[in-house]
Motif scaffolding. Structure first.
Motif, PDB file in Angstrom:
ATOM      1  N   PRO A  12      41.085  31.055  46.779  1.00 38.91           N
ATOM      2  CA  PRO A  12      40.649  31.870  47.928  1.00 38.91           C
ATOM      3  C   PRO A  12      41.487  33.137  48.096  1.00 38.91           C
ATOM      4  N   LEU A  13      42.799  33.029  47.914  1.00 39.95           N
ATOM      5  CA  LEU A  13      43.663  34.201  48.052  1.00 39.95           C
ATOM      6  C   LEU A  13      43.425  35.181  46.908  1.00 39.95           C
ATOM      7  N   LEU A  14      43.303  34.650  45.707  1.00 37.26           N
ATOM      8  CA  LEU A  14      43.067  35.512  44.544  1.00 37.26           C
ATOM      9  C   LEU A  14      41.778  36.304  44.712  1.00 37.26           C
ATOM     10  N   ARG A  15      40.754  35.670  45.248  1.00 36.75           N
ATOM     11  CA  ARG A  15      39.478  36.361  45.441  1.00 36.75           C
ATOM     12  C   ARG A  15      39.652  37.520  46.431  1.00 36.75           C
ATOM     13  N   LEU A  16      40.398  37.271  47.533  1.00 28.44           N
ATOM     14  CA  LEU A  16      40.638  38.331  48.516  1.00 28.44           C
ATOM     15  C   LEU A  16      41.424  39.479  47.914  1.00 28.44           C
ATOM     16  N   VAL A  17      42.434  39.151  47.099  1.00 26.59           N
ATOM     17  CA  VAL A  17      43.255  40.181  46.473  1.00 26.59           C
ATOM     18  C   VAL A  17      42.422  41.031  45.522  1.00 26.59           C
ATOM     19  N   GLN A  18      41.602  40.374  44.730  1.00 27.96           N
ATOM     20  CA  GLN A  18      40.762  41.126  43.792  1.00 27.96           C
ATOM     21  C   GLN A  18      39.767  42.018  44.512  1.00 27.96           C
ATOM     22  N   GLU A  19      39.218  41.538  45.606  1.00 25.34           N
ATOM     23  CA  GLU A  19      38.242  42.329  46.356  1.00 25.34           C
ATOM     24  C   GLU A  19      38.906  43.497  47.081  1.00 25.34           C
ATOM     25  N   SER A  20      40.186  43.327  47.451  1.00 31.80           N
ATOM     26  CA  SER A  20      40.886  44.364  48.203  1.00 31.80           C
ATOM     27  C   SER A  20      41.437  45.465  47.312  1.00 31.80           C
ATOM     28  N   GLY A  21      41.715  45.159  46.047  1.00 33.98           N
ATOM     29  CA  GLY A  21      42.318  46.165  45.171  1.00 33.98           C
ATOM     30  C   GLY A  21      41.710  46.204  43.797  1.00 33.98           C
ATOM     31  N   PRO A  22      40.386  46.343  43.695  1.00 31.53           N
ATOM     32  CA  PRO A  22      39.759  46.305  42.362  1.00 31.53           C
ATOM     33  C   PRO A  22      40.211  47.448  41.461  1.00 31.53           C
ATOM     34  N   GLU A  23      40.540  48.601  42.056  1.00 35.15           N
ATOM     35  CA  GLU A  23      40.933  49.748  41.229  1.00 35.15           C
ATOM     36  C   GLU A  23      42.262  49.500  40.529  1.00 35.15           C
ATOM     37  N   ARG A  24      43.147  48.689  41.133  1.00 37.93           N
ATOM     38  CA  ARG A  24      44.453  48.427  40.534  1.00 37.93           C
ATOM     39  C   ARG A  24      44.354  47.448  39.375  1.00 37.93           C
ATOM     40  N   LEU A  25      43.254  46.706  39.322  1.00 42.22           N
ATOM     41  CA  LEU A  25      43.068  45.714  38.258  1.00 42.22           C
ATOM     42  C   LEU A  25      41.978  46.134  37.276  1.00 42.22           C
ATOM     43  N   ALA A  26      41.483  47.354  37.436  1.00 40.38           N
ATOM     44  CA  ALA A  26      40.330  47.767  36.637  1.00 40.38           C
ATOM     45  C   ALA A  26      40.665  47.942  35.167  1.00 40.38           C
ATOM     46  N   ALA A  27      41.882  48.396  34.864  1.00 35.58           N
ATOM     47  CA  ALA A  27      42.254  48.689  33.475  1.00 35.58           C
ATOM     48  C   ALA A  27      43.343  47.741  33.006  1.00 35.58           C
ATOM     49  N   PRO A  28      43.413  47.478  31.698  1.00 35.18           N
ATOM     50  CA  PRO A  28      44.507  46.651  31.172  1.00 35.18           C
ATOM     51  C   PRO A  28      45.868  47.213  31.593  1.00 35.18           C
ATOM     52  N   GLY A  29      46.748  46.313  31.973  1.00 31.53           N
ATOM     53  CA  GLY A  29      48.070  46.710  32.439  1.00 31.53           C
ATOM     54  C   GLY A  29      48.177  46.805  33.945  1.00 31.53           C
ATOM     55  N   GLY A  30      47.049  46.803  34.641  1.00 27.69           N
ATOM     56  CA  GLY A  30      47.090  46.861  36.092  1.00 27.69           C
ATOM     57  C   GLY A  30      47.539  45.536  36.687  1.00 27.69           C
ATOM     58  N   TYR A  31      48.229  45.598  37.801  1.00 33.49           N
ATOM     59  CA  TYR A  31      48.733  44.362  38.403  1.00 33.49           C
ATOM     60  C   TYR A  31      48.898  44.527  39.908  1.00 33.49           C
ATOM     61  N   ILE A  32      48.955  43.396  40.605  1.00 26.73           N
ATOM     62  CA  ILE A  32      49.186  43.332  42.049  1.00 26.73           C
ATOM     63  C   ILE A  32      50.145  42.172  42.288  1.00 26.73           C
ATOM     64  N   THR A  33      51.102  42.365  43.194  1.00 26.93           N
ATOM     65  CA  THR A  33      52.088  41.321  43.474  1.00 26.93           C
ATOM     66  C   THR A  33      52.053  40.931  44.943  1.00 26.93           C
ATOM     67  N   GLY A  34      52.634  39.782  45.244  1.00 28.41           N
ATOM     68  CA  GLY A  34      52.734  39.317  46.623  1.00 28.41           C
ATOM     69  C   GLY A  34      53.696  38.166  46.754  1.00 28.41           C
ATOM     70  N   TYR A  35      53.901  37.743  47.991  1.00 35.58           N
ATOM     71  CA  TYR A  35      54.841  36.647  48.284  1.00 35.58           C
ATOM     72  C   TYR A  35      54.294  35.854  49.461  1.00 35.58           C
ATOM     73  N   ILE A  36      54.513  34.537  49.407  1.00 42.35           N
ATOM     74  CA  ILE A  36      54.118  33.668  50.518  1.00 42.35           C
ATOM     75  C   ILE A  36      55.271  32.718  50.831  1.00 42.35           C
ATOM     76  N   GLY A  37      55.711  32.752  52.084  1.00 37.16           N
ATOM     77  CA  GLY A  37      56.696  31.803  52.582  1.00 37.16           C
ATOM     78  C   GLY A  37      56.138  31.128  53.816  1.00 37.16           C
ATOM     79  N   PHE A  38      56.979  30.378  54.508  1.00 40.04           N
ATOM     80  CA  PHE A  38      56.497  29.690  55.707  1.00 40.04           C
ATOM     81  C   PHE A  38      56.502  30.611  56.928  1.00 40.04           C
ATOM     82  N   GLY A  39      57.574  31.407  57.087  1.00 39.86           N
ATOM     83  CA  GLY A  39      57.665  32.262  58.255  1.00 39.86           C
ATOM     84  C   GLY A  39      56.954  33.582  58.105  1.00 39.86           C
ATOM     85  N   SER A  40      56.675  33.976  56.876  1.00 41.06           N
ATOM     86  CA  SER A  40      56.052  35.278  56.654  1.00 41.06           C
ATOM     87  C   SER A  40      55.391  35.289  55.283  1.00 41.06           C
TER      88      SER A  40
END
Length: 460
Positions: A12-40
Protein backbone atom coordinates in the motif's frame (compact mmCIF):
# COMPACT_ATOMS: atom_id res chain seq x y z
CA UNK A 1 11.57 -14.21 7.42
CA UNK A 2 10.55 -11.00 9.18
CA UNK A 3 7.35 -9.38 7.90
CA UNK A 4 9.16 -6.13 7.10
CA UNK A 5 11.03 -8.19 4.51
CA UNK A 6 7.76 -9.19 2.88
CA UNK A 7 6.69 -7.01 -0.04
CA UNK A 8 3.03 -7.42 0.86
CA UNK A 9 3.69 -5.39 4.02
CA UNK A 10 4.86 -2.47 1.91
CA UNK A 11 2.53 -2.70 -1.09
CA UNK A 12 0.00 0.00 0.00
CA UNK A 13 2.79 2.46 0.82
CA UNK A 14 4.78 1.58 -2.29
CA UNK A 15 1.72 2.22 -4.45
CA UNK A 16 1.24 5.68 -2.87
CA UNK A 17 4.92 6.53 -3.35
CA UNK A 18 4.87 5.50 -6.99
CA UNK A 19 1.72 7.49 -7.66
CA UNK A 20 3.12 10.57 -5.90
CA UNK A 21 6.48 10.66 -7.69
CA UNK A 22 6.26 8.89 -11.04
CA UNK A 23 8.69 11.32 -12.69
CA UNK A 24 11.45 10.38 -10.21
CA UNK A 25 11.09 6.70 -11.09
CA UNK A 26 10.50 7.13 -14.81
CA UNK A 27 14.09 6.49 -15.92
CA UNK A 28 16.69 3.91 -14.85
CA UNK A 29 18.64 5.18 -11.87
CA UNK A 30 15.74 7.11 -10.40
CA UNK A 31 14.97 6.52 -6.75
CA UNK A 32 12.87 7.68 -3.78
CA UNK A 33 13.71 7.21 -0.10
CA UNK A 34 11.81 7.33 3.17
CA UNK A 35 11.74 6.32 6.82
CA UNK A 36 9.11 4.93 9.17
CA UNK A 37 9.36 4.87 12.95
CA UNK A 38 6.80 4.76 15.73
CA UNK A 39 6.80 8.44 16.70
CA UNK A 40 7.28 9.84 13.23
CA UNK A 41 7.76 8.99 9.59
CA UNK A 42 9.01 10.63 6.44
CA UNK A 43 7.49 9.30 3.25
CA UNK A 44 7.35 11.05 -0.16
CA UNK A 45 3.58 10.91 -0.51
CA UNK A 46 1.64 13.73 -2.10
CA UNK A 47 -0.81 15.24 0.38
CA UNK A 48 -3.92 17.35 -0.28
CA UNK A 49 -3.19 20.90 -1.39
CA UNK A 50 -3.59 23.51 1.32
CA UNK A 51 -6.54 25.87 0.81
CA UNK A 52 -6.81 29.13 2.82
CA UNK A 53 -9.24 28.66 5.66
CA UNK A 54 -9.29 24.88 5.24
CA UNK A 55 -7.48 22.41 7.47
CA UNK A 56 -6.69 18.94 6.09
CA UNK A 57 -8.70 16.27 7.85
CA UNK A 58 -7.69 12.76 8.87
CA UNK A 59 -9.88 11.35 6.11
CA UNK A 60 -7.83 13.26 3.53
CA UNK A 61 -4.69 11.36 4.56
CA UNK A 62 -6.27 8.08 5.59
CA UNK A 63 -4.59 6.04 2.85
CA UNK A 64 -1.17 7.23 4.03
CA UNK A 65 -1.98 6.57 7.71
CA UNK A 66 -3.26 3.08 6.92
CA UNK A 67 -0.19 2.23 4.82
CA UNK A 68 2.22 3.53 7.46
CA UNK A 69 0.42 1.75 10.31
CA UNK A 70 0.73 -1.52 8.40
CA UNK A 71 4.51 -1.11 8.30
CA UNK A 72 4.62 0.04 11.93
CA UNK A 73 2.82 -3.13 12.98
CA UNK A 74 5.47 -5.17 11.19
CA UNK A 75 8.28 -3.17 12.81
CA UNK A 76 6.71 -3.71 16.21
CA UNK A 77 6.37 -7.44 15.60
CA UNK A 78 10.07 -7.60 14.70
CA UNK A 79 11.10 -5.70 17.82
CA UNK A 80 12.71 -2.94 15.76
CA UNK A 81 12.57 0.83 16.33
CA UNK A 82 12.28 1.97 12.73
CA UNK A 83 13.19 1.14 9.17
CA UNK A 84 14.32 3.05 6.07
CA UNK A 85 13.39 2.18 2.54
CA UNK A 86 14.32 3.04 -1.02
CA UNK A 87 12.38 2.53 -4.24
CA UNK A 88 14.53 2.59 -7.38
CA UNK A 89 14.28 1.89 -11.07
CA UNK A 90 17.08 -0.53 -11.96
CA UNK A 91 19.10 -0.21 -15.21
CA UNK A 92 17.05 -3.05 -16.72
CA UNK A 93 13.80 -1.24 -15.90
CA UNK A 94 12.75 -3.34 -12.92
CA UNK A 95 11.33 -1.64 -9.81
CA UNK A 96 13.42 -2.62 -6.79
CA UNK A 97 12.41 -2.02 -3.19
CA UNK A 98 15.19 -1.84 -0.57
CA UNK A 99 14.44 -2.40 3.11
CA UNK A 100 17.29 -0.89 5.13
CA UNK A 101 17.86 -1.68 8.80
CA UNK A 102 20.57 0.44 10.40
CA UNK A 103 21.17 -1.80 13.38
CA UNK A 104 22.43 -0.93 16.88
CA UNK A 105 25.69 0.75 15.79
CA UNK A 106 24.06 3.53 13.74
CA UNK A 107 22.27 6.54 15.16
CA UNK A 108 19.30 8.05 13.27
CA UNK A 109 20.38 10.11 10.28
CA UNK A 110 19.88 13.85 10.03
CA UNK A 111 22.06 14.74 7.03
CA UNK A 112 23.22 11.56 5.31
CA UNK A 113 20.68 9.16 3.73
CA UNK A 114 19.76 6.57 6.37
CA UNK A 115 23.01 7.19 8.27
CA UNK A 116 23.61 9.24 11.40
CA UNK A 117 26.73 8.82 13.46
CA UNK A 118 28.38 5.41 13.40
CA UNK A 119 29.07 4.31 16.97
CA UNK A 120 32.32 2.41 16.58
CA UNK A 121 32.76 1.54 20.26
CA UNK A 122 29.72 0.03 21.93
CA UNK A 123 28.28 2.30 24.60
CA UNK A 124 30.68 5.16 23.86
CA UNK A 125 29.54 8.72 24.57
CA UNK A 126 31.29 12.03 23.78
CA UNK A 127 33.71 13.52 26.28
CA UNK A 128 31.27 16.12 27.69
CA UNK A 129 28.91 13.27 28.61
CA UNK A 130 31.74 11.62 30.56
CA UNK A 131 32.68 14.76 32.46
CA UNK A 132 32.03 14.72 36.20
CA UNK A 133 31.69 17.83 38.39
CA UNK A 134 34.79 19.37 39.87
CA UNK A 135 35.10 19.87 43.60
CA UNK A 136 34.67 23.46 44.77
CA UNK A 137 36.40 23.86 48.14
CA UNK A 138 34.47 26.04 50.54
CA UNK A 139 31.12 25.77 48.77
CA UNK A 140 28.32 26.09 51.35
CA UNK A 141 24.55 26.63 51.36
CA UNK A 142 23.28 30.18 50.96
CA UNK A 143 22.43 32.11 54.11
CA UNK A 144 18.80 32.22 52.90
CA UNK A 145 18.44 28.42 53.14
CA UNK A 146 16.10 27.85 56.09
CA UNK A 147 14.28 24.48 56.09
CA UNK A 148 12.15 25.39 59.12
CA UNK A 149 10.96 28.67 57.59
CA UNK A 150 10.36 26.93 54.27
CA UNK A 151 8.20 24.26 55.89
CA UNK A 152 6.25 26.81 57.92
CA UNK A 153 5.59 28.96 54.84
CA UNK A 154 4.38 26.03 52.78
CA UNK A 155 2.08 24.76 55.56
CA UNK A 156 0.48 28.19 55.68
CA UNK A 157 -0.03 28.17 51.91
CA UNK A 158 -1.11 24.50 51.72
CA UNK A 159 -2.95 23.74 54.98
CA UNK A 160 -4.75 20.69 53.56
CA UNK A 161 -1.84 19.07 51.73
CA UNK A 162 -0.82 15.46 52.38
CA UNK A 163 2.82 15.32 53.36
CA UNK A 164 5.34 12.49 53.12
CA UNK A 165 6.27 10.38 56.10
CA UNK A 166 9.87 9.93 57.18
CA UNK A 167 9.66 6.38 55.87
CA UNK A 168 8.56 7.60 52.43
CA UNK A 169 11.39 10.13 52.35
CA UNK A 170 13.88 7.42 53.33
CA UNK A 171 12.51 5.18 50.56
CA UNK A 172 12.96 7.96 47.99
CA UNK A 173 16.56 8.46 49.17
CA UNK A 174 17.25 4.76 48.80
CA UNK A 175 15.87 4.76 45.25
CA UNK A 176 17.96 7.79 44.27
CA UNK A 177 21.07 6.67 46.10
CA UNK A 178 21.54 10.11 47.70
CA UNK A 179 20.52 11.86 50.89
CA UNK A 180 17.97 14.56 50.16
CA UNK A 181 18.90 18.10 51.21
CA UNK A 182 17.07 19.37 54.29
CA UNK A 183 15.13 21.96 52.26
CA UNK A 184 13.81 19.30 49.91
CA UNK A 185 12.80 17.11 52.85
CA UNK A 186 10.97 20.07 54.36
CA UNK A 187 9.07 20.64 51.12
CA UNK A 188 7.92 17.04 50.81
CA UNK A 189 6.94 16.82 54.48
CA UNK A 190 4.28 19.37 53.54
CA UNK A 191 3.17 17.79 50.24
CA UNK A 192 3.98 14.53 48.48
CA UNK A 193 2.56 16.05 45.28
CA UNK A 194 0.85 12.80 44.29
CA UNK A 195 -2.19 12.80 42.05
CA UNK A 196 -4.01 10.30 44.24
CA UNK A 197 -3.80 12.80 47.11
CA UNK A 198 -5.51 15.42 44.95
CA UNK A 199 -8.19 13.09 43.61
CA UNK A 200 -7.50 14.30 40.06
CA UNK A 201 -8.37 17.82 41.23
CA UNK A 202 -6.47 20.09 38.85
CA UNK A 203 -7.10 23.11 41.05
CA UNK A 204 -5.39 21.35 43.96
CA UNK A 205 -2.38 20.67 41.72
CA UNK A 206 -2.32 24.33 40.66
CA UNK A 207 -2.38 25.44 44.29
CA UNK A 208 0.74 23.38 44.93
CA UNK A 209 2.44 24.83 41.86
CA UNK A 210 1.54 28.36 42.94
CA UNK A 211 2.77 27.74 46.48
CA UNK A 212 6.11 26.25 45.43
CA UNK A 213 6.79 28.23 42.26
CA UNK A 214 6.96 25.36 39.78
CA UNK A 215 5.18 22.20 38.67
CA UNK A 216 6.35 20.00 41.52
CA UNK A 217 7.18 16.36 40.85
CA UNK A 218 5.87 13.78 43.28
CA UNK A 219 8.32 12.46 45.85
CA UNK A 220 8.66 9.22 43.91
CA UNK A 221 9.14 11.20 40.68
CA UNK A 222 12.45 12.72 41.75
CA UNK A 223 15.43 11.78 39.60
CA UNK A 224 19.11 12.55 39.23
CA UNK A 225 19.89 14.96 36.42
CA UNK A 226 23.13 13.29 35.39
CA UNK A 227 24.52 13.17 31.86
CA UNK A 228 22.57 10.00 31.04
CA UNK A 229 19.31 11.87 31.64
CA UNK A 230 20.23 14.32 28.86
CA UNK A 231 21.06 12.15 25.82
CA UNK A 232 22.19 13.68 22.55
CA UNK A 233 23.27 12.12 19.23
CA UNK A 234 27.00 11.99 18.57
CA UNK A 235 26.55 14.17 15.49
CA UNK A 236 25.67 17.13 17.72
CA UNK A 237 27.14 16.15 21.08
CA UNK A 238 30.68 15.77 19.74
CA UNK A 239 30.62 19.49 18.86
CA UNK A 240 29.88 20.51 22.46
CA UNK A 241 32.36 21.32 25.20
CA UNK A 242 32.26 21.67 28.97
CA UNK A 243 33.65 24.96 30.27
CA UNK A 244 33.07 26.52 33.70
CA UNK A 245 34.07 30.14 34.18
CA UNK A 246 36.03 31.01 37.36
CA UNK A 247 33.04 32.92 38.78
CA UNK A 248 30.23 30.72 37.42
CA UNK A 249 27.42 29.85 39.81
CA UNK A 250 26.66 26.62 37.93
CA UNK A 251 29.20 24.23 36.48
CA UNK A 252 28.93 23.98 32.69
CA UNK A 253 28.14 20.26 32.71
CA UNK A 254 25.81 18.07 30.71
CA UNK A 255 24.58 16.71 34.02
CA UNK A 256 25.72 15.93 37.52
CA UNK A 257 25.09 13.25 40.14
CA UNK A 258 24.45 16.23 42.40
CA UNK A 259 21.53 17.64 40.38
CA UNK A 260 18.32 16.44 42.04
CA UNK A 261 15.44 17.21 39.67
CA UNK A 262 12.21 18.04 41.49
CA UNK A 263 10.05 20.04 39.10
CA UNK A 264 9.29 21.69 35.78
CA UNK A 265 8.74 25.34 34.90
CA UNK A 266 5.76 24.49 32.71
CA UNK A 267 7.72 24.87 29.49
CA UNK A 268 9.73 21.66 29.56
CA UNK A 269 12.70 23.05 31.50
CA UNK A 270 13.54 21.08 34.63
CA UNK A 271 14.27 22.51 38.09
CA UNK A 272 16.87 20.86 40.29
CA UNK A 273 18.69 21.36 43.55
CA UNK A 274 22.38 21.62 42.79
CA UNK A 275 24.72 19.93 45.25
CA UNK A 276 27.77 20.44 43.02
CA UNK A 277 27.76 24.20 42.37
CA UNK A 278 30.24 26.25 40.43
CA UNK A 279 32.90 28.47 42.05
CA UNK A 280 30.39 31.32 42.41
CA UNK A 281 27.42 29.26 43.58
CA UNK A 282 25.91 27.74 46.70
CA UNK A 283 25.25 24.15 47.69
CA UNK A 284 21.52 23.52 47.30
CA UNK A 285 20.90 26.35 44.86
CA UNK A 286 17.96 25.99 42.47
CA UNK A 287 18.97 25.59 38.83
CA UNK A 288 17.02 25.31 35.58
CA UNK A 289 18.02 22.68 33.00
CA UNK A 290 17.03 24.16 29.65
CA UNK A 291 15.46 21.51 27.40
CA UNK A 292 16.69 23.38 24.30
CA UNK A 293 20.36 23.14 25.29
CA UNK A 294 22.65 20.16 25.62
CA UNK A 295 25.02 21.52 28.24
CA UNK A 296 24.85 23.65 31.36
CA UNK A 297 22.04 24.99 33.52
CA UNK A 298 20.84 28.39 34.67
CA UNK A 299 20.56 29.82 38.17
CA UNK A 300 16.98 30.34 39.40
CA UNK A 301 17.52 30.99 43.12
CA UNK A 302 20.31 30.72 45.66
CA UNK A 303 18.21 28.33 47.76
CA UNK A 304 14.85 26.59 47.71
CA UNK A 305 13.70 28.85 50.54
CA UNK A 306 14.65 31.88 48.45
CA UNK A 307 12.66 30.56 45.49
CA UNK A 308 9.51 29.82 47.50
CA UNK A 309 9.55 33.03 49.53
CA UNK A 310 10.77 35.55 46.97
CA UNK A 311 9.37 33.98 43.79
CA UNK A 312 12.06 34.98 41.28
CA UNK A 313 10.47 35.22 37.85
CA UNK A 314 13.46 34.41 35.64
CA UNK A 315 16.76 32.61 35.54
CA UNK A 316 20.17 33.18 34.03
CA UNK A 317 22.53 30.84 32.21
CA UNK A 318 26.03 31.68 31.10
CA UNK A 319 26.55 31.54 27.37
CA UNK A 320 27.50 28.21 25.84
CA UNK A 321 31.19 27.36 25.43
CA UNK A 322 30.68 27.26 21.67
CA UNK A 323 33.56 29.59 20.92
CA UNK A 324 37.36 29.75 20.86
CA UNK A 325 39.68 28.64 22.20
CA UNK A 326 37.82 25.43 23.13
CA UNK A 327 35.51 25.23 20.09
CA UNK A 328 36.66 26.74 16.79
CA UNK A 329 34.73 27.06 13.54
CA UNK A 330 36.70 27.80 10.39
CA UNK A 331 34.47 28.93 7.54
CA UNK A 332 33.55 31.96 5.43
CA UNK A 333 31.79 33.65 8.37
CA UNK A 334 33.98 32.93 11.40
CA UNK A 335 37.66 32.09 11.78
CA UNK A 336 39.79 32.65 8.72
CA UNK A 337 42.26 29.80 9.13
CA UNK A 338 43.14 26.67 11.07
CA UNK A 339 46.24 28.51 12.30
CA UNK A 340 43.97 31.04 14.01
CA UNK A 341 42.06 28.21 15.65
CA UNK A 342 45.16 26.41 16.95
CA UNK A 343 45.35 26.63 20.75
CA UNK A 344 46.36 24.13 23.48
CA UNK A 345 42.77 24.24 24.83
CA UNK A 346 41.17 23.40 21.47
CA UNK A 347 38.79 20.42 21.73
CA UNK A 348 36.50 20.81 18.72
CA UNK A 349 37.51 21.96 15.24
CA UNK A 350 34.78 22.40 12.66
CA UNK A 351 35.69 23.27 9.08
CA UNK A 352 32.66 24.48 7.16
CA UNK A 353 31.87 26.07 3.82
CA UNK A 354 35.09 27.49 2.39
CA UNK A 355 35.87 29.50 -0.74
CA UNK A 356 39.66 29.69 -0.56
CA UNK A 357 42.42 27.18 -1.14
CA UNK A 358 41.96 23.75 0.49
CA UNK A 359 42.85 23.77 4.18
CA UNK A 360 45.85 22.08 5.79
CA UNK A 361 45.73 20.62 9.30
CA UNK A 362 49.42 21.03 10.24
CA UNK A 363 48.77 23.85 12.77
CA UNK A 364 46.61 21.58 14.96
CA UNK A 365 48.72 18.42 14.80
CA UNK A 366 49.86 17.49 18.29
CA UNK A 367 47.32 19.58 20.19
CA UNK A 368 46.71 17.68 23.43
CA UNK A 369 42.93 18.08 23.76
CA UNK A 370 41.66 18.00 20.17
CA UNK A 371 39.00 15.26 20.12
CA UNK A 372 36.54 16.27 17.39
CA UNK A 373 37.14 17.18 13.75
CA UNK A 374 34.34 17.81 11.29
CA UNK A 375 35.18 18.92 7.75
CA UNK A 376 32.84 19.95 4.97
CA UNK A 377 33.41 17.84 1.83
CA UNK A 378 36.21 19.15 -0.36
CA UNK A 379 37.75 21.53 2.18
CA UNK A 380 40.83 19.51 3.20
CA UNK A 381 44.07 19.82 1.27
CA UNK A 382 45.25 16.36 2.35
CA UNK A 383 42.97 14.06 4.36
CA UNK A 384 45.99 11.93 5.30
CA UNK A 385 47.11 14.75 7.63
CA UNK A 386 44.37 13.46 9.93
CA UNK A 387 46.80 10.67 10.90
CA UNK A 388 48.64 13.28 12.97
CA UNK A 389 45.58 13.96 15.12
CA UNK A 390 46.11 11.10 17.51
CA UNK A 391 43.47 12.01 20.11
CA UNK A 392 40.38 12.14 17.90
CA UNK A 393 37.28 10.40 19.24
CA UNK A 394 34.88 11.76 16.59
CA UNK A 395 35.59 12.42 12.93
CA UNK A 396 33.09 13.54 10.29
CA UNK A 397 34.18 13.79 6.64
CA UNK A 398 32.77 13.66 3.14
CA UNK A 399 32.66 10.32 1.28
CA UNK A 400 35.72 11.14 -0.84
CA UNK A 401 37.84 12.02 2.20
CA UNK A 402 36.80 8.80 3.94
CA UNK A 403 37.72 6.92 0.77
CA UNK A 404 41.26 8.33 0.93
CA UNK A 405 41.68 7.25 4.56
CA UNK A 406 40.22 3.79 3.97
CA UNK A 407 42.35 3.10 0.92
CA UNK A 408 45.48 4.17 2.80
CA UNK A 409 44.59 2.19 5.93
CA UNK A 410 44.77 5.52 7.79
CA UNK A 411 41.43 5.70 9.59
CA UNK A 412 42.32 6.80 13.17
CA UNK A 413 41.93 3.90 15.56
CA UNK A 414 41.31 6.30 18.44
CA UNK A 415 37.79 6.99 17.13
CA UNK A 416 34.71 6.12 19.15
CA UNK A 417 32.27 7.40 16.53
CA UNK A 418 32.27 8.70 12.96
CA UNK A 419 30.05 10.74 10.68
CA UNK A 420 29.65 10.82 6.90
CA UNK A 421 28.91 14.32 5.64
CA UNK A 422 26.83 14.21 2.47
CA UNK A 423 26.03 17.38 0.55
CA UNK A 424 23.73 17.59 -2.43
CA UNK A 425 21.99 14.70 -4.14
CA UNK A 426 23.97 11.50 -3.69
CA UNK A 427 22.78 7.98 -4.31
CA UNK A 428 22.26 6.35 -0.90
CA UNK A 429 23.67 2.88 -1.61
CA UNK A 430 27.36 3.89 -1.94
CA UNK A 431 26.99 5.83 1.32
CA UNK A 432 25.63 2.73 3.03
CA UNK A 433 28.50 0.66 1.67
CA UNK A 434 31.00 3.21 2.94
CA UNK A 435 29.38 3.18 6.37
CA UNK A 436 29.62 -0.60 6.48
CA UNK A 437 33.34 -0.44 5.63
CA UNK A 438 33.89 1.79 8.64
CA UNK A 439 31.73 -0.37 10.93
CA UNK A 440 33.62 -3.48 9.81
CA UNK A 441 36.94 -1.98 10.93
CA UNK A 442 35.62 -2.08 14.49
CA UNK A 443 33.74 -5.35 14.03
CA UNK A 444 30.42 -3.60 14.67
CA UNK A 445 26.98 -4.75 13.44
CA UNK A 446 26.52 -3.73 9.82
CA UNK A 447 23.66 -1.96 8.10
CA UNK A 448 21.54 -4.63 6.44
CA UNK A 449 19.67 -4.29 3.17
CA UNK A 450 16.99 -6.57 1.76
CA UNK A 451 16.18 -6.08 -1.92
CA UNK A 452 12.72 -7.02 -3.18
CA UNK A 453 11.47 -6.87 -6.75
CA UNK A 454 8.18 -4.99 -6.93
CA UNK A 455 5.45 -6.03 -9.34
CA UNK A 456 2.56 -3.63 -8.86
CA UNK A 457 -0.34 -2.80 -11.09
CA UNK A 458 -0.19 1.01 -10.95
CA UNK A 459 -3.51 1.25 -12.82
CA UNK A 460 -5.39 0.03 -9.77
Amino acid sequence: MSSIHDLTTWEPLLRLVQESGPERLAAPGGYITGYIGFGSWSVPVQRPNSVPGWTPQVDDMQDEFTAVERVQDAIRADGANGVSFMVETAPDGRTLFHVIESGPAVEPGFMSPFVGALVLVEGAVPEPWRRLPEEVPGAVPASSADPALLEQTLRERLPDAVGATEEEIAEAEACLGVTLPDELKALYRVTRARWQDWGDDYEAAERVSDAVGCELFSLDGLYIGDAQSRPCPWQFAADDAVVTAPDAAVQGLVGSPGWIVFGDNGGGDRLALDLTPGPGGHVGQVIVIDHERNIGAGLRAESLTDMVLNRPSGWHQDRDADNPPVVARVNIRYLESVKTAAHPALEVLSIGVWQGEPIGLAPVVGLPRLRTLTAYPGTLADPLEIAGLTGLEYLSLGPEEWRVLLDAGAVPRSLSAAGIEVQGERHPLPILDLANELLALWDRPLISRTVLEAHLDTDR
